[in-house]
Design a protein around this motif. Structure first.
Motif, PDB file in Angstrom:
ATOM      1  N   ARG A 178       0.817  -1.216   0.000  1.00  0.00           N
ATOM      2  CA  ARG A 178       0.000   0.000   0.000  1.00  0.00           C
ATOM      3  C   ARG A 178       0.850   1.266   0.000  1.00  0.00           C
ATOM      4  N   HIS A 179       2.100   1.174   0.471  1.00  0.00           N
ATOM      5  CA  HIS A 179       2.949   2.365   0.430  1.00  0.00           C
ATOM      6  C   HIS A 179       3.157   2.852  -0.998  1.00  0.00           C
ATOM      7  N   LEU A 180       3.154   1.945  -1.963  1.00  0.00           N
ATOM      8  CA  LEU A 180       3.307   2.337  -3.367  1.00  0.00           C
ATOM      9  C   LEU A 180       2.115   3.185  -3.813  1.00  0.00           C
ATOM     10  N   ASP A 206      11.637   2.670  -2.265  1.00  0.00           N
ATOM     11  CA  ASP A 206      10.539   2.936  -3.191  1.00  0.00           C
ATOM     12  C   ASP A 206      10.189   4.426  -3.199  1.00  0.00           C
ATOM     13  N   GLY A 207      10.139   5.023  -2.028  1.00  0.00           N
ATOM     14  CA  GLY A 207       9.843   6.449  -1.960  1.00  0.00           C
ATOM     15  C   GLY A 207      10.910   7.296  -2.635  1.00  0.00           C
ATOM     16  N   ILE A 208      12.176   6.936  -2.416  1.00  0.00           N
ATOM     17  CA  ILE A 208      13.276   7.675  -3.031  1.00  0.00           C
ATOM     18  C   ILE A 208      13.220   7.534  -4.556  1.00  0.00           C
ATOM     19  N   ASN A 209      13.030   6.306  -5.031  1.00  0.00           N
ATOM     20  CA  ASN A 209      12.981   6.066  -6.473  1.00  0.00           C
ATOM     21  C   ASN A 209      11.814   6.804  -7.137  1.00  0.00           C
ATOM     22  N   GLU A 494       3.126   7.959 -16.386  1.00  0.00           N
ATOM     23  CA  GLU A 494       3.173   6.571 -16.864  1.00  0.00           C
ATOM     24  C   GLU A 494       4.377   5.830 -16.299  1.00  0.00           C
ATOM     25  N   GLU A 495       5.515   6.528 -16.179  1.00  0.00           N
ATOM     26  CA  GLU A 495       6.700   5.894 -15.604  1.00  0.00           C
ATOM     27  C   GLU A 495       6.478   5.553 -14.137  1.00  0.00           C
ATOM     28  N   LEU A 496       5.821   6.440 -13.410  1.00  0.00           N
ATOM     29  CA  LEU A 496       5.502   6.161 -12.001  1.00  0.00           C
ATOM     30  C   LEU A 496       4.554   4.973 -11.884  1.00  0.00           C
ATOM     31  N   GLU A 497       3.524   4.952 -12.708  1.00  0.00           N
ATOM     32  CA  GLU A 497       2.564   3.854 -12.649  1.00  0.00           C
ATOM     33  C   GLU A 497       3.223   2.524 -13.016  1.00  0.00           C
ATOM     34  N   ALA A 498       4.156   2.567 -13.973  1.00  0.00           N
ATOM     35  CA  ALA A 498       4.873   1.344 -14.349  1.00  0.00           C
ATOM     36  C   ALA A 498       5.771   0.878 -13.214  1.00  0.00           C
ATOM     37  N   TYR A 499       6.394   1.824 -12.522  1.00  0.00           N
ATOM     38  CA  TYR A 499       7.235   1.461 -11.382  1.00  0.00           C
ATOM     39  C   TYR A 499       6.389   0.775 -10.309  1.00  0.00           C
ATOM     40  N   VAL A 500       5.223   1.341 -10.012  1.00  0.00           N
ATOM     41  CA  VAL A 500       4.346   0.760  -8.998  1.00  0.00           C
ATOM     42  C   VAL A 500       3.923  -0.653  -9.405  1.00  0.00           C
ATOM     43  N   ALA A 501       3.549  -0.825 -10.646  1.00  0.00           N
ATOM     44  CA  ALA A 501       3.122  -2.145 -11.109  1.00  0.00           C
ATOM     45  C   ALA A 501       4.255  -3.159 -11.011  1.00  0.00           C
ATOM     46  N   ARG A 503       6.979  -3.033  -9.028  1.00  0.00           N
ATOM     47  CA  ARG A 503       7.336  -3.304  -7.640  1.00  0.00           C
ATOM     48  C   ARG A 503       6.258  -4.138  -6.928  1.00  0.00           C
ATOM     49  N   ARG A 504       4.991  -3.911  -7.291  1.00  0.00           N
ATOM     50  CA  ARG A 504       3.927  -4.700  -6.686  1.00  0.00           C
ATOM     51  C   ARG A 504       4.120  -6.181  -7.018  1.00  0.00           C
ATOM     52  N   GLN A 505       4.534  -6.455  -8.229  1.00  0.00           N
ATOM     53  CA  GLN A 505       4.767  -7.833  -8.648  1.00  0.00           C
ATOM     54  C   GLN A 505       6.010  -8.402  -7.974  1.00  0.00           C
ATOM     55  N   GLU A 506       7.061  -7.585  -7.850  1.00  0.00           N
ATOM     56  CA  GLU A 506       8.303  -8.053  -7.227  1.00  0.00           C
ATOM     57  C   GLU A 506       8.107  -8.382  -5.754  1.00  0.00           C
ATOM     58  N   ILE A 507       7.352  -7.515  -5.072  1.00  0.00           N
ATOM     59  CA  ILE A 507       7.128  -7.705  -3.631  1.00  0.00           C
ATOM     60  C   ILE A 507       6.298  -8.949  -3.384  1.00  0.00           C
ATOM     61  N   GLY A 508       5.250  -9.126  -4.197  1.00  0.00           N
ATOM     62  CA  GLY A 508       4.403 -10.296  -4.034  1.00  0.00           C
ATOM     63  C   GLY A 508       3.620 -10.262  -2.744  1.00  0.00           C
ATOM     64  N   ALA A 509       3.118 -11.403  -2.367  1.00  0.00           N
ATOM     65  CA  ALA A 509       2.236 -11.471  -1.205  1.00  0.00           C
ATOM     66  C   ALA A 509       2.948 -11.812   0.089  1.00  0.00           C
ATOM     67  N   ASP A 510       4.254 -12.203  -0.005  1.00  0.00           N
ATOM     68  CA  ASP A 510       4.888 -12.736   1.191  1.00  0.00           C
ATOM     69  C   ASP A 510       5.800 -11.744   1.897  1.00  0.00           C
TER      70      ASP A 510
END
Length: 512
Positions: A178-180, A206-209, A494-501, A503-510
């Motif tokens: 949710r921080h993203l 993530d915030g810095i990037n 668009e670059e920000l939204e792509a970053y969020v997408a 990172r959301r996939q990289e972080i995953g559920a665990d």
């Protein structure tokens, strides 16, 4: 696309009609008056020496192996099994030499640049409550709709200079990502600097990037021109937890602003006496400040203070008390002892946006101002001891902050202000309403409130007899209607939204 969004928003505002909410123009706020000194120089030194005794003899629990290694390499006495660190005064003094006395935080809008330090005072939106409240929708868990509305209010009002870390937690979103979503909202709904979460290295990075993407800069460039900050909360007494330390080190590594803030509630997490609490607070703050400089000498760092007391009958936290106000002032003296910028906080334990909430907040706010705070955190919207972000309280607090801003304007004494011609032109027993001197200045002579009502009783009753809290509902609703989203290049969005997408996939559920 972004320009179209902004134009349509402006068209909606125009179509609604009505006069805009009166507010002060955006400006850098300076405190031109000498700071109040509750402590004598000898007392400041006694607290300093007591805190050095704590660091040298009692030590701090540092629950992070990388941080322990940094302290050990610098010459600290480290007990790896107990995860404790003892710092001698020489090590502390050397680290303080590289900590800057002042620095600047930049945002994607250069006009929103924030000076931190000196006589400059900045105010932030409330941060961290799990709940939200307004008079029409009641108390509820934090959610993304409320998050976006509160952030939009912070953008609309010029006296709010910075966003804190998550005005509320949107609990319908996954906790580990949710921080993203909140960073994206901060960057697209506002063009002001913001705080990032320091719970772990990943959230900080993530915030810095994302800040770097929004400004079109590399990580190397933002290290030299910081744009985000964080609050490192010490688990008082004398404990730094692992995740906060990871966040601290990540922020320092990339040259971003770090504020070390012990949470010393007298009688619970610190001694019941103010002097003892200040000594503990000072030791904890110094320990974290030293670590930032061990990671990256010259890293922008702030002396944070949050000392208040508990209700000794129940153990519940209390804010806006005389003790809290004195701590806000005295902590400023300690920050100046080390030539560091100072973060402080007004607060209230009231469960409602009522008289208690107002007088407690204003009491602590005066302590922040008299103590020459540079960053007044949680300045607008804090309710229920920090458990709730309140829409009505936000408006009440904005009114109080604007009062403070106008109070801090120096008195001008010159020929025009002395008004000798006007005095000569008005006969004894006359009035100044029609005097040219008055007519030239009537529109700007005095502060125009956004919430106060100065009607007589009969007119006030006829208009609905609404108190300030009721009127605040109408103000925040109009502010949201008048809100205009700041423009952003569509490619950047668009670059920000792509970053969020990604990172959301990289972080995953665990990942926690």
């Amino acid at each position: 696309m972004t320009a179209l969004r902004t134009r349509r928003s402006a068209e909606r505002t125009h179509a609604k009609g009505g006069a805009p909410i009166p507010q002060l123009p955006a400006r850098r706020v300076e405190n031109p008056y000498p700071p109040m000194a509750l402590l004598s120089p000898d007392q400041v030194e006694a607290i300093h020496l007591a805190s050095l005794h704590i660091l040298e003899n009692l030590g701090m629990e540092v629950m992070n192996r990388r941080a322990l290694a940094l302290f050990e390499r610098a010459g600290a006495d480290v007990d790896h099994s107990a995860m404790t660190v003892r710092l001698d005064r020489g090590l502390v003094a050397e680290a303080l030499k590289t900590a800057p006395a002042a620095y600047t935080l930049s945002s994607r809008n250069p006009a929103r640049q924030m000076a931190i330090g000196g006589n400059v005072i900045n105010f932030t939106l409330v941060a961290g409550p799990p709940n939200v409240h307004d008079r029409e929708r009641g108390r509820r868990a934090g959610n993304m709709r409320d998050y976006r509305e509160l952030v939009s209010l912070a953008q609309h009002f010029n006296c709010i200079h910075m966003l804190g870390n998550q005005v509320c937690a949107p609990i319908e979103l996954a906790a580990n990502t949710r921080h993203l979503d909140t960073y994206l909202a901060n960057l697209t709904l506002t063009d002001k600097p913001f705080h990032v979460s320091a719970i772990g290295r990943g959230r900080a990075l993530d915030g810095i990037n994302m800040m770097a993407i929004a400004r079109g800069l590399s990580l190397e460039e933002v290290a030299a021109d910081p744009g985000v900050g964080t609050i490192i909360s010490v688990n008082s007494p004398r404990r730094f937890d692992e995740m906060m330390l990871e966040g601290l080190m990540a922020m320092a590594e990339y040259g971003q602003s770090v504020c070390i803030t012990p949470f010393t509630l007298m009688g619970a997490m610190s001694p019941v006496t103010l002097a003892g609490a200040l000594a503990q607070q000072n030791a904890e703050a110094l320990c974290g400040i030293v670590l930032t400089q061990l990671v990256r000498p010259g890293c922008p760092v702030m002396y944070g203070a949050f000392t208040s007391n508990v209700d000794m009958r129940s153990g519940a936290p209390a804010f806006g008390t005389p003790e809290n106000t004195k701590a806000n002032i005295a902590s400023g003296q300690m920050a100046r002892r080390y030539n560091l910028p100072y973060r402080t906080t007004p607060g209230s334990a009231s469960n409602a946006a009522d008289a208690q909430g107002t007088y407690e907040t204003l009491m602590a706010l005066w302590g922040a101002v008299l103590g020459h705070g540079n960053l007044v955190y949680h300045a607008a919207g804090w309710q229920e001891g920090g458990l709730t972000a309140s829409f009505e309280k936000f408006i009440i607090d904005v009114e109080m902050v604007q009062h403070i801003m106008e109070f801090l304007r120096p008195i001008v004494v010159d020929d025009g202000e002395l008004a000798l011609d006007a005095l000569a032109g008005v006969p004894t027993g006359g009035h100044f309403f029609g005097e040219p001197h008055t007519l030239e200045r009537y529109a700007t002579a005095f502060y125009q409130p956004l919430l106060s009502n100065w009607q007589n009783y009969e007119a006030w009753t006829e208009a609905g007899a609404m108190d300030a809290t009721q009127r605040a509902t109408g103000v925040w609703k109009k502010a949201l209607a008048d809100y205009v989203q700041p423009p952003m290049d569509e490619g950047v969005r668009e670059e920000l939204e792509a970053y969020v997408a990604r990172r959301r996939q990289e972080i995953g559920a665990d990942e926690p």
